[in-house]
Motif scaffolding. Structure first.
Motif, PDB file in Angstrom:
ATOM      1  N   LEU A  59       0.831  -1.191   0.000  1.00 24.60           N
ATOM      2  CA  LEU A  59       0.000   0.000   0.000  1.00 24.60           C
ATOM      3  C   LEU A  59       0.869   1.246   0.000  1.00 24.60           C
ATOM      4  O   LEU A  59       2.038   1.216   0.410  1.00 24.60           O
ATOM      5  CB  LEU A  59      -0.926   0.019   1.210  1.00 24.60           C
ATOM      6  CG  LEU A  59      -1.876  -1.181   1.368  1.00 24.60           C
ATOM      7  CD1 LEU A  59      -2.690  -1.038   2.647  1.00 24.60           C
ATOM      8  CD2 LEU A  59      -2.782  -1.328   0.165  1.00 24.60           C
ATOM      9  N   ARG A  60       0.284   2.328  -0.425  1.00 25.50           N
ATOM     10  CA  ARG A  60       1.008   3.596  -0.491  1.00 25.50           C
ATOM     11  C   ARG A  60       1.412   4.052   0.924  1.00 25.50           C
ATOM     12  O   ARG A  60       2.537   4.480   1.157  1.00 25.50           O
ATOM     13  CB  ARG A  60       0.125   4.639  -1.159  1.00 25.50           C
ATOM     14  CG  ARG A  60       0.729   6.020  -1.315  1.00 25.50           C
ATOM     15  CD  ARG A  60      -0.241   6.966  -2.000  1.00 25.50           C
ATOM     16  NE  ARG A  60      -1.475   7.135  -1.244  1.00 25.50           N
ATOM     17  CZ  ARG A  60      -2.646   6.566  -1.578  1.00 25.50           C
ATOM     18  NH1 ARG A  60      -2.738   5.793  -2.653  1.00 25.50           N
ATOM     19  NH2 ARG A  60      -3.730   6.761  -0.834  1.00 25.50           N
ATOM     20  N   ASP A  61       0.462   3.975   1.854  1.00 24.59           N
ATOM     21  CA  ASP A  61       0.694   4.449   3.217  1.00 24.59           C
ATOM     22  C   ASP A  61      -0.436   3.941   4.104  1.00 24.59           C
ATOM     23  O   ASP A  61      -1.342   3.228   3.633  1.00 24.59           O
ATOM     24  CB  ASP A  61       0.785   5.977   3.269  1.00 24.59           C
ATOM     25  CG  ASP A  61      -0.382   6.660   2.561  1.00 24.59           C
ATOM     26  OD1 ASP A  61      -1.492   6.084   2.549  1.00 24.59           O
ATOM     27  OD2 ASP A  61      -0.187   7.755   2.012  1.00 24.59           O
ATOM     28  N   VAL A  62      -0.397   4.311   5.387  1.00 27.78           N
ATOM     29  CA  VAL A  62      -1.421   3.821   6.306  1.00 27.78           C
ATOM     30  C   VAL A  62      -2.780   4.466   6.036  1.00 27.78           C
ATOM     31  O   VAL A  62      -3.813   3.908   6.414  1.00 27.78           O
ATOM     32  CB  VAL A  62      -1.006   4.031   7.778  1.00 27.78           C
ATOM     33  CG1 VAL A  62       0.170   3.143   8.141  1.00 27.78           C
ATOM     34  CG2 VAL A  62      -0.700   5.494   8.076  1.00 27.78           C
ATOM     35  N   ALA A  63      -2.785   5.625   5.385  1.00 32.09           N
ATOM     36  CA  ALA A  63      -4.063   6.244   5.032  1.00 32.09           C
ATOM     37  C   ALA A  63      -4.845   5.346   4.075  1.00 32.09           C
ATOM     38  O   ALA A  63      -6.075   5.250   4.153  1.00 32.09           O
ATOM     39  CB  ALA A  63      -3.831   7.616   4.407  1.00 32.09           C
ATOM     40  N   GLU A  64      -4.132   4.658   3.182  1.00 30.80           N
ATOM     41  CA  GLU A  64      -4.796   3.735   2.267  1.00 30.80           C
ATOM     42  C   GLU A  64      -5.363   2.540   3.024  1.00 30.80           C
ATOM     43  O   GLU A  64      -6.466   2.057   2.716  1.00 30.80           O
ATOM     44  CB  GLU A  64      -3.826   3.283   1.185  1.00 30.80           C
ATOM     45  CG  GLU A  64      -4.474   2.464   0.088  1.00 30.80           C
ATOM     46  CD  GLU A  64      -3.540   2.165  -1.076  1.00 30.80           C
ATOM     47  OE1 GLU A  64      -3.995   1.524  -2.037  1.00 30.80           O
ATOM     48  OE2 GLU A  64      -2.350   2.553  -1.021  1.00 30.80           O
ATOM     49  N   LEU A  65      -4.631   2.059   4.005  1.00 29.93           N
ATOM     50  CA  LEU A  65      -5.138   0.957   4.825  1.00 29.93           C
ATOM     51  C   LEU A  65      -6.372   1.405   5.614  1.00 29.93           C
ATOM     52  O   LEU A  65      -7.328   0.633   5.754  1.00 29.93           O
ATOM     53  CB  LEU A  65      -4.052   0.466   5.773  1.00 29.93           C
ATOM     54  CG  LEU A  65      -4.413  -0.672   6.725  1.00 29.93           C
ATOM     55  CD1 LEU A  65      -4.937  -1.881   5.969  1.00 29.93           C
ATOM     56  CD2 LEU A  65      -3.223  -1.044   7.603  1.00 29.93           C
ATOM     57  N   ALA A  66      -6.361   2.606   6.120  1.00 25.37           N
ATOM     58  CA  ALA A  66      -7.528   3.125   6.839  1.00 25.37           C
ATOM     59  C   ALA A  66      -8.759   3.124   5.937  1.00 25.37           C
ATOM     60  O   ALA A  66      -9.858   2.756   6.363  1.00 25.37           O
ATOM     61  CB  ALA A  66      -7.254   4.535   7.336  1.00 25.37           C
ATOM     62  N   GLN A  67      -8.576   3.501   4.683  1.00 22.43           N
ATOM     63  CA  GLN A  67      -9.702   3.522   3.740  1.00 22.43           C
ATOM     64  C   GLN A  67     -10.236   2.130   3.498  1.00 22.43           C
ATOM     65  O   GLN A  67     -11.452   1.910   3.451  1.00 22.43           O
ATOM     66  CB  GLN A  67      -9.265   4.154   2.413  1.00 22.43           C
ATOM     67  CG  GLN A  67     -10.378   4.286   1.400  1.00 22.43           C
ATOM     68  CD  GLN A  67      -9.909   4.924   0.109  1.00 22.43           C
ATOM     69  OE1 GLN A  67      -8.729   5.211  -0.056  1.00 22.43           O
ATOM     70  NE2 GLN A  67     -10.841   5.137  -0.817  1.00 22.43           N
ATOM     71  N   ILE A  68      -9.337   1.147   3.369  1.00 21.39           N
ATOM     72  CA  ILE A  68      -9.762  -0.230   3.144  1.00 21.39           C
ATOM     73  C   ILE A  68     -10.579  -0.743   4.320  1.00 21.39           C
ATOM     74  O   ILE A  68     -11.634  -1.370   4.144  1.00 21.39           O
ATOM     75  CB  ILE A  68      -8.527  -1.130   2.911  1.00 21.39           C
ATOM     76  CG1 ILE A  68      -7.864  -0.781   1.587  1.00 21.39           C
ATOM     77  CG2 ILE A  68      -8.923  -2.610   2.945  1.00 21.39           C
ATOM     78  CD1 ILE A  68      -6.525  -1.461   1.389  1.00 21.39           C
ATOM     79  N   LEU A  69     -10.100  -0.479   5.534  1.00 22.14           N
ATOM     80  CA  LEU A  69     -10.803  -0.984   6.721  1.00 22.14           C
ATOM     81  C   LEU A  69     -12.108  -0.230   6.960  1.00 22.14           C
ATOM     82  O   LEU A  69     -13.061  -0.797   7.497  1.00 22.14           O
ATOM     83  CB  LEU A  69      -9.901  -0.867   7.953  1.00 22.14           C
ATOM     84  CG  LEU A  69      -8.613  -1.697   7.936  1.00 22.14           C
ATOM     85  CD1 LEU A  69      -7.874  -1.543   9.257  1.00 22.14           C
ATOM     86  CD2 LEU A  69      -8.907  -3.162   7.662  1.00 22.14           C
ATOM     87  N   ARG A  70     -12.138   1.020   6.554  1.00 26.36           N
ATOM     88  CA  ARG A  70     -13.322   1.825   6.818  1.00 26.36           C
ATOM     89  C   ARG A  70     -14.460   1.523   5.866  1.00 26.36           C
ATOM     90  O   ARG A  70     -15.603   1.348   6.262  1.00 26.36           O
ATOM     91  CB  ARG A  70     -12.961   3.309   6.748  1.00 26.36           C
ATOM     92  CG  ARG A  70     -14.095   4.250   7.139  1.00 26.36           C
ATOM     93  CD  ARG A  70     -13.639   5.702   7.154  1.00 26.36           C
ATOM     94  NE  ARG A  70     -13.117   6.119   5.859  1.00 26.36           N
ATOM     95  CZ  ARG A  70     -11.850   6.437   5.631  1.00 26.36           C
ATOM     96  NH1 ARG A  70     -10.959   6.370   6.604  1.00 26.36           N
ATOM     97  NH2 ARG A  70     -11.448   6.801   4.436  1.00 26.36           N
ATOM     98  N   ASP A  71     -14.148   1.471   4.555  1.00 27.07           N
ATOM     99  CA  ASP A  71     -15.245   1.332   3.587  1.00 27.07           C
ATOM    100  C   ASP A  71     -14.967   0.340   2.463  1.00 27.07           C
ATOM    101  O   ASP A  71     -15.785   0.208   1.547  1.00 27.07           O
ATOM    102  CB  ASP A  71     -15.606   2.697   2.997  1.00 27.07           C
ATOM    103  CG  ASP A  71     -14.406   3.404   2.383  1.00 27.07           C
ATOM    104  OD1 ASP A  71     -14.403   4.649   2.391  1.00 27.07           O
ATOM    105  OD2 ASP A  71     -13.495   2.720   1.892  1.00 27.07           O
ATOM    106  N   GLY A  72     -13.838  -0.342   2.515  1.00 22.87           N
ATOM    107  CA  GLY A  72     -13.589  -1.399   1.553  1.00 22.87           C
ATOM    108  C   GLY A  72     -13.209  -0.941   0.171  1.00 22.87           C
ATOM    109  O   GLY A  72     -13.216  -1.726  -0.772  1.00 22.87           O
ATOM    110  N   THR A  73     -12.863   0.338   0.003  1.00 26.61           N
ATOM    111  CA  THR A  73     -12.447   0.834  -1.299  1.00 26.61           C
ATOM    112  C   THR A  73     -11.029   1.360  -1.248  1.00 26.61           C
ATOM    113  O   THR A  73     -10.513   1.671  -0.178  1.00 26.61           O
ATOM    114  CB  THR A  73     -13.374   1.967  -1.778  1.00 26.61           C
ATOM    115  OG1 THR A  73     -13.286   3.056  -0.850  1.00 26.61           O
ATOM    116  CG2 THR A  73     -14.808   1.479  -1.864  1.00 26.61           C
ATOM    117  N   VAL A  74     -10.400   1.426  -2.401  1.00 26.18           N
ATOM    118  CA  VAL A  74      -9.023   1.925  -2.492  1.00 26.18           C
ATOM    119  C   VAL A  74      -9.037   3.246  -3.263  1.00 26.18           C
ATOM    120  O   VAL A  74      -9.701   3.356  -4.272  1.00 26.18           O
ATOM    121  CB  VAL A  74      -8.125   0.904  -3.210  1.00 26.18           C
ATOM    122  CG1 VAL A  74      -6.723   1.461  -3.345  1.00 26.18           C
ATOM    123  CG2 VAL A  74      -8.101  -0.400  -2.457  1.00 26.18           C
TER     124      VAL A  74
END
Length: 271
Positions: free
Chosen positions: A256-271
């Motif tokens: 992943l690019r950074d932890v912000a991208e991981l947060a998006q995945i866990l929050r709403d399942g989109t990249v």
């Protein structure tokens, strides 16, 4: 598109610090959102660092200053892992010469271990990330190794990242110097030794296969996940770049690019 379902199912996330959640005194975007997303899904998070020069109390203070609420139980440092290892292997009977900071020495003393200030009084050598390193310490370490002293090191990291792309020699670099001088290699206790994941698994009751390790270094953060049978996420916000990733024998499950991208995945399942 990232296949996010396995990540959303993980119960415990273990985060590296430098290069993953922050660099210097700059917290990366998305850290608070990521930790909130983990809690919202009923998960847990812990912080796993190879740095031995600071105490857990110092990390709690730093993250609090950066706006992230934590407590001591949220952290496991390589010194903590070293203390666990020494207790499991009868280390209380040895006298340790420590190439490490006063903070590292204080933690070892507080745990009940004997720290020898002179090499004549020691029969074992412990190496850490020593920001107070002197030539006298290196001389003492070489002499002890040539005398057959037991030899443990907190971590194999080559460099410690700094702001503006600067680096400092970390424990692994100093150990390489001592190996060149003595021919002796240490046993490394921190990442990638699976011991660090196993300790947290035992503390939390979460099995390794339900754990996800997130970090920026292939040979420590990702390798510890591989060695422990945990999930792995490499973030490209720190040491590793695309060329290093392509050349590495150790490969993460997700990049992943950074932890912000991981947060998006866990929050709403989109990249």
């Amino acid at each position: 598109m990232v296949d996010h379902n396995p990540l959303q199912c993980k119960k415990l996330f273990l985060f590296d610090l430098d290069g993953t959640l922050y660099l210097g005194n700059r917290l990366f975007p998305g850290v608070r959102e990521l930790l909130s997303a983990i809690r919202a899904r009923g998960g847990q998070s812990r912080f796993l660092t190879n740095t031995s020069s600071r105490s857990v109390a110092a990390y709690v203070k730093k993250l609090t200053r950066l706006g992230v609420a934590t407590e001591a139980a949220d952290f496991l440092t390589s010194v903590d892992a070293l203390i666990h290892y020494l207790r499991e292997h009868g280390g209380e009977d040895r006298r340790y010469y420590v190439c490490g900071t006063e903070s590292m020495k204080s933690q070892l003393r507080a745990a009940g271990f004997t720290v020898a200030e002179r090499r004549e009084d020691a029969n074992a050598l412990l190496m850490g990330f020593d920001t107070e390193l002197t030539f006298q310490k290196l001389e003492d370490a070489c002499i002890l190794l040539n005398r057959g002293a037991d030899y443990l090191a907190t971590n194999p990291d080559w460099v410690c990242p700094m702001p503006a792309g600067e680096v400092l020699p970390d424990c692994g670099s100093i150990c390489a110097l001592l190996t060149a001088a003595s021919g002796v290699k240490p046993t490394y206790i921190g990442k990638p030794n699976r011991n660090m994941v196993d300790v947290i698994s035992a503390q939390t009751g979460v099995p390794n296969e339900q754990i996800c390790c997130v970090g920026d270094r292939l040979y420590t953060d990702i390798a510890v996940a591989v060695n422990a049978g945990a999930q792995s996420v490499l973030v490209l916000s720190g040491e590793t770049d695309e060329a290093m990733l392509e050349a590495s024998d150790v490969q993460p499950k997700y990049v992943l690019r950074d932890v912000a991208e991981l947060a998006q995945i866990l929050r709403d399942g989109t990249v």
